[in-house]
Write a protein that holds these residues in place. Structure first.
Motif, PDB file in Angstrom:
ATOM      1  N   PRO A   1      -7.460 -18.853   1.197  1.00 37.75           N
ATOM      2  CA  PRO A   1      -7.753 -20.111   1.890  1.00 37.75           C
ATOM      3  C   PRO A   1      -6.843 -20.383   3.089  1.00 37.75           C
ATOM      4  N   ARG A   2      -5.701 -19.714   3.163  1.00 35.29           N
ATOM      5  CA  ARG A   2      -4.735 -19.953   4.238  1.00 35.29           C
ATOM      6  C   ARG A   2      -4.606 -18.758   5.182  1.00 35.29           C
ATOM      7  N   CYS A   3      -5.430 -17.725   4.992  1.00 34.81           N
ATOM      8  CA  CYS A   3      -5.229 -16.437   5.657  1.00 34.81           C
ATOM      9  C   CYS A   3      -6.201 -16.246   6.823  1.00 34.81           C
ATOM     10  N   SER A   4      -5.675 -15.846   7.977  1.00 36.61           N
ATOM     11  CA  SER A   4      -6.513 -15.586   9.151  1.00 36.61           C
ATOM     12  C   SER A   4      -7.078 -14.160   9.155  1.00 36.61           C
ATOM     13  N   PHE A   5      -6.653 -13.327   8.201  1.00 37.58           N
ATOM     14  CA  PHE A   5      -7.135 -11.939   8.126  1.00 37.58           C
ATOM     15  C   PHE A   5      -8.218 -11.767   7.061  1.00 37.58           C
ATOM     16  N   ARG A   6      -8.616 -12.831   6.398  1.00 40.76           N
ATOM     17  CA  ARG A   6      -9.524 -12.709   5.252  1.00 40.76           C
ATOM     18  C   ARG A   6     -10.907 -12.224   5.668  1.00 40.76           C
ATOM     19  N   THR A   7     -11.539 -11.490   4.747  1.00 41.97           N
ATOM     20  CA  THR A   7     -12.927 -11.056   4.871  1.00 41.97           C
ATOM     21  C   THR A   7     -13.597 -11.324   3.524  1.00 41.97           C
TER      22      THR A   7
ATOM     23  N   ARG B   1      11.088  -6.181   9.851  1.00 39.35           N
ATOM     24  CA  ARG B   1      10.563  -5.506  11.043  1.00 39.35           C
ATOM     25  C   ARG B   1       9.045  -5.423  11.033  1.00 39.35           C
ATOM     26  N   GLU B   2       8.474  -5.151   9.855  1.00 42.07           N
ATOM     27  CA  GLU B   2       7.033  -4.903   9.798  1.00 42.07           C
ATOM     28  C   GLU B   2       6.450  -5.436   8.484  1.00 42.07           C
ATOM     29  N   PRO B   3       6.186  -6.735   8.413  1.00 47.40           N
ATOM     30  CA  PRO B   3       5.543  -7.278   7.208  1.00 47.40           C
ATOM     31  C   PRO B   3       4.111  -6.773   7.084  1.00 47.40           C
ATOM     32  N   HIS B   4       3.694  -6.524   5.851  1.00 41.74           N
ATOM     33  CA  HIS B   4       2.336  -6.037   5.607  1.00 41.74           C
ATOM     34  C   HIS B   4       1.471  -7.055   4.887  1.00 41.74           C
ATOM     35  N   HIS B   5       2.020  -8.163   4.482  1.00 39.86           N
ATOM     36  CA  HIS B   5       1.208  -9.219   3.863  1.00 39.86           C
ATOM     37  C   HIS B   5       1.171 -10.424   4.800  1.00 39.86           C
ATOM     38  N   PRO B   6       0.016 -11.064   4.963  1.00 40.36           N
ATOM     39  CA  PRO B   6      -0.064 -12.202   5.887  1.00 40.36           C
ATOM     40  C   PRO B   6       0.835 -13.364   5.489  1.00 40.36           C
TER      41      PRO B   6
ATOM     42  N   PHE C   1       2.421   1.691  -0.614  1.00 39.26           N
ATOM     43  CA  PHE C   1       1.787   2.246   0.584  1.00 39.26           C
ATOM     44  C   PHE C   1       2.773   3.073   1.397  1.00 39.26           C
ATOM     45  N   ALA C   2       4.042   3.041   1.018  1.00 43.76           N
ATOM     46  CA  ALA C   2       5.086   3.839   1.665  1.00 43.76           C
ATOM     47  C   ALA C   2       6.246   3.912   0.685  1.00 43.76           C
ATOM     48  N   PRO C   3       7.163   4.861   0.865  1.00 46.00           N
ATOM     49  CA  PRO C   3       8.308   4.946  -0.055  1.00 46.00           C
ATOM     50  C   PRO C   3       9.081   3.633  -0.118  1.00 46.00           C
ATOM     51  N   GLY C   4       9.202   3.082  -1.317  1.00 45.54           N
ATOM     52  CA  GLY C   4       9.952   1.848  -1.510  1.00 45.54           C
ATOM     53  C   GLY C   4       9.231   0.583  -1.090  1.00 45.54           C
ATOM     54  N   ARG C   5       7.961   0.691  -0.674  1.00 44.26           N
ATOM     55  CA  ARG C   5       7.206  -0.475  -0.211  1.00 44.26           C
ATOM     56  C   ARG C   5       5.962  -0.675  -1.073  1.00 44.26           C
ATOM     57  N   GLN C   6       5.667  -1.928  -1.405  1.00 44.72           N
ATOM     58  CA  GLN C   6       4.457  -2.300  -2.123  1.00 44.72           C
ATOM     59  C   GLN C   6       3.877  -3.557  -1.491  1.00 44.72           C
ATOM     60  N   VAL C   7       2.550  -3.693  -1.554  1.00 45.91           N
ATOM     61  CA  VAL C   7       1.905  -4.885  -1.005  1.00 45.91           C
ATOM     62  C   VAL C   7       0.617  -5.138  -1.785  1.00 45.91           C
ATOM     63  N   ALA C   8       0.245  -6.408  -1.880  1.00 48.94           N
ATOM     64  CA  ALA C   8      -1.014  -6.809  -2.517  1.00 48.94           C
ATOM     65  C   ALA C   8      -1.884  -7.467  -1.451  1.00 48.94           C
ATOM     66  N   CYS C   9      -2.568  -6.638  -0.665  1.00 47.75           N
ATOM     67  CA  CYS C   9      -3.420  -7.154   0.416  1.00 47.75           C
ATOM     68  C   CYS C   9      -4.475  -6.118   0.761  1.00 47.75           C
ATOM     69  N   HIS C  10      -5.729  -6.559   0.872  1.00 50.81           N
ATOM     70  CA  HIS C  10      -6.806  -5.643   1.238  1.00 50.81           C
ATOM     71  C   HIS C  10      -6.684  -5.152   2.675  1.00 50.81           C
TER      72      HIS C  10
END
Length: 339
Positions: free
Chosen positions: A300-306, A255-260, A319-328
C-alpha cells in the motif's frame, strides 16, 4: 570486573546466536495478532547487529521473545539456538542460568525500567546475587567497579542513591551496569538512546562499543535511527510489519538498498555532500497487525508495486553473499538508486 571477559575478548571466543522462524503471536479477543512473523538471523561472536524499522515493526517484541520475556497471552514458536541450546525449549531453571547471565538486556526508558524505591546498589546486587557466589562485601565492591566501568563519576558515593537522583544519561548507564553484572556474552539493547539528547546519545553508543571491545560481547541493537546504525553496527536487519525485509552489511545496505522500505528510510535521513533539499518521507502508515494487507505488507505504500505484490508475500531470500531481501522487484529498486 573479573578476568574472564578480558580473556574472552583476547581469545575472540563467544557463542553464536542462531534464530530461525521466530514467531510471536498474541491471543486477542478476536483472531491472533502476529507481532513477529518468521524472523530468522544470526549473530556472530563480537558482532553488532542492528534491528531497524518504524515504531510497531516488531523490534522490541523480537528482543523479548529471544529470552522468552513475551508472556501470556503471547505464544512464541521457532528456535533460538544459543551455544547449541534452544532457548525456547529449555526448562525455566536452565533458562534462568542464561537470562541475565550469558545474555543480558537493556530495556527502554530507564526511569520506568529501574525500581524507583530501591537504591542503585540494591538493584545491581540483585543481579550479582543471582549470577555470582560473591559475598555481600564483595558484591558491593563489584557494584562500584560496574558503575565505574560505565563511566559514573564518584561511583562509591552514588551506590546508595535512588534512580530519580540520576540524570537520564546516568540512569541509562546504571541500566548497562546491571546488564553487565553477569558478564554476558550477548547484550540486547532496546533503543538505549531513546529520549536522550544527542550528546548523551553519542556517549552511550560509544560506551556500548567500548564495552563490546573490552568484554568480547556481541550486541543486538534495536533502533529506528539509521544514523545510530551507521555509527555502531556491523550488520543490519530491516523490519517491517513483524518481518525482516532486508539484511546485509551496513555499508552495502546504505550504498545500495534492495527493498523499497529500506530505500524510503534512507531517503528520510540527511546526507552530507548533497545540495540542500527537503527530506523525503514514506507515504502512508504501517499496517495494523490485526488487519494485514494481502500479499506484500508494504504494497500500500510502495511505488514499485505490481499485481504480484497484491497477491503473493515475497519470502526473504539471498541474492548476493551476505545479502537477503523480501521483494519481488528488488533489482528495480536497486537500479532506481537512493531517492
Amino acid at each position: 570486573m573479573s578476568a574472564i571477559p578480558a580473556e574472552r575478548a583476547r581469545a575472540g571466543q563467544g557463542a553464536t546466536l542462531s534464530v530461525r522462524d521466530l514467531t510471536t503471536s498474541f491471543d486477542t479477543s478476536g483472531s491472533p495478532v502476529t507481532a513477529v512473523d518468521r524472523v530468522s538471523f544470526d549473530v556472530e561472536p563480537g558482532q553488532v547487529l542492528g534491528l531497524v524499522g518504524e515504531s510497531g515493526s516488531g523490534k522490541s517484541v523480537t528482543l523479548r521473545s529471544l529470552l522468552r520475556l513475551a508472556r501470556a497471552p503471547a505464544e512464541t514458536t521457532g528456535s533460538v539456538l544459543w551455544d547449541g541450546r534452544d532457548i525456547l525449549a529449555l526448562p525455566e531453571a536452565k533458562l534462568r542460568a542464561i537470562r541475565g547471565n550469558e545474555i543480558a538486556m537493556i530495556f527502554q526508558e530507564p526511569m520506568t525500567a529501574l525500581n524507583p524505591v530501591l537504591t542503585v546498589q540494591r538493584q545491581i546486587d540483585e543481579s550479582l546475587r543471582a549470577h555470582t557466589r560473591l559475598s555481600a562485601r564483595d558484591r558491593r565492591v563489584r557494584a562500584i567497579e560496574l558503575l565505574d566501568l560505565v563511566g559514573i563519576p564518584a561511583a562509591a558515593g552514588r551506590l546508595d542513591d535512588y534512580p530519580h537522583q540520576f540524570s537520564g544519561g546516568m540512569r541509562q548507564r546504571v541500566m548497562i551496569a546491571i546488564a553487565l553484572a553477569g558478564e554476558p556474552r550477548l547484550l540486547l539493547a532496546d533503543e538505549p538512546t531513546t529520549a536522550l539528547d544527542v550528546t548523551i546519545q553519542d556517549q552511550i553508543l560509544k560506551l556500548i562499543l567500548d564495552l563490546r571491545e573490552r568484554l568480547g560481547m556481541s550486541v543486538i541493537l534495536v533502533t529506528h535511527d539509521l544514523g545510530v546504525v551507521a555509527q555502531t553496527c556491523d550488520r543490519v536487519a530491516v523490519m517491517y510489519a513483524g518481518r525482516i525485509v532486508e539484511t546485509g552489511e551496513v555499508g552495502e545496505i546504505f550504498r545500495e538498498p534492495h527493498h523499497p522500505y529500506t530505500r524510503g528510510l534512507l531517503g528520510s535521513v540527511p546526507r552530507g555532500g548533497t545540495e540542500r533539499r527537503p527530506l523525503l518521507s514514506i507515504e502512508g502508515t504501517p499496517p495494523s497487525l490485526a488487519a494485514m494487507p494481502s500479499g506484500c505488507a508494504f504494497h500500500p505504500r510502495c511505488s514499485f508495486r505490481t499485481d504480484i505484490c497484491f497477491a503473493v508475500s515475497p519470502p526473504l531470500e539471498p541474492f548476493a553473499p551476505g545479502r537477503q531481501v523480501a521483494c519481488h522487484h528488488h533489482q528495480r529498486v536497486a537500479e532506481a538508486g537512493l531517492p
